[in-house]
Design an enzyme around this catalytic site. Sequence first.
Site: not given
Ligand code: NAP
Length: 273
Positions: A17, A46, A51, A158, A186
């Site tokens: 999210t 998550d 956020y 994570q 992540y």
């Molecule tokens: P991610 O999930 O790797 O990428 C999200 C991006 O990819 C968004 O722009 C999304 O677009 C796009 N996307 C998603 N599915 C897709 C698909 N099937 N085809 C093409 N593009 C796609 O990156 P993230 O948000 O950094 O990581 C995921 C989650 O992990 C976060 O949201 C968060 O909850 C968690 N996180 C945790 C930490 C930590 O320090 N613990 C750090 C980073 C992230 P749309 O939204 O436009 O669909």
Amino acid sequence: MIRFADGATVPPLGQGTWHLGEGERPRADEAAALRLGIDLGMTLIDTAEMYAEGGAEEVVADAIAGQRDRVFLVSKVYPHNATRRGTQAACERSLKRLRTDRIDLYLLHWRGATPLAETAAAFAALVASGKIIRWGVSNLAVDDLEELPDPADCAADQVLYNLEHRGPEFDLLPFCAAANMPVMAYSPVGQGGTLLRHKALATVAGRHDATPAQIAIAWTLRAPGVISIPKASDPAHVRANAAAALIVLGPDDLAELDAAFPPPRRQQGLDML
Ligand code: NAP
């Protein structure tokens, strides 16, 4: 299913999210995308107080309204709040924004100045009061985990884990597997960046009639004990991601991906975003 040390199980594919609640899309659309994901089986969500400074938790609250029991809720405390008293207060603020009485898994977002033992004690008090069901950490390497007073109490770690960031495979994944501690991967699709344009992913995707993003997700899910949490607000992405859970990569696919993104041969520092 992925099993925590206390016996609770979750599906291996959840939903992230980060960047929800920032006004990129209408809040109702963001909540609807999460609800679609829940309906498609991605019932682990998550989030974090970080956020949108609580805004993402409010979107999650809209998405889970009336169906709290279907969902496994993960949230995180900022390191600068992770003192004995600060953790308690941050958790209560998160519960209010999430409009629920409990968080299923509450994580320390990354390591800060507060001693890990103090945060662990704060988490234990929250478990005792029923405000959280279990706790874990994020962005902690093996030596950090070993510093915890009792690593067995830590339910999950994570970390950044995708084809471009394979460091955890060398030591963290084996350590966590031995400790019955699921690892949450992540940014599994590399935040929609260069990873998805790599030729090797396109080749493997072609073989599976899939997209590069689906292959990137399926690759994280191939590792036992790994929960993958892609974030998607576009309903087409949500549907594609849910379908990725069904893709099984074969030896040829894995060899091709290993050649393009070599596995680690030695210990590496933990990358983080
Ligand atoms: P991610 O999930 O790797 O990428 C999200 C991006 O990819 C968004 O722009 C999304 O677009 C796009 N996307 C998603 N599915 C897709 C698909 N099937 N085809 C093409 N593009 C796609 O990156 P993230 O948000 O950094 O990581 C995921 C989650 O992990 C976060 O949201 C968060 O909850 C968690 N996180 C945790 C930490 C930590 O320090 N613990 C750090 C980073 C992230 P749309 O939204 O436009 O669909």
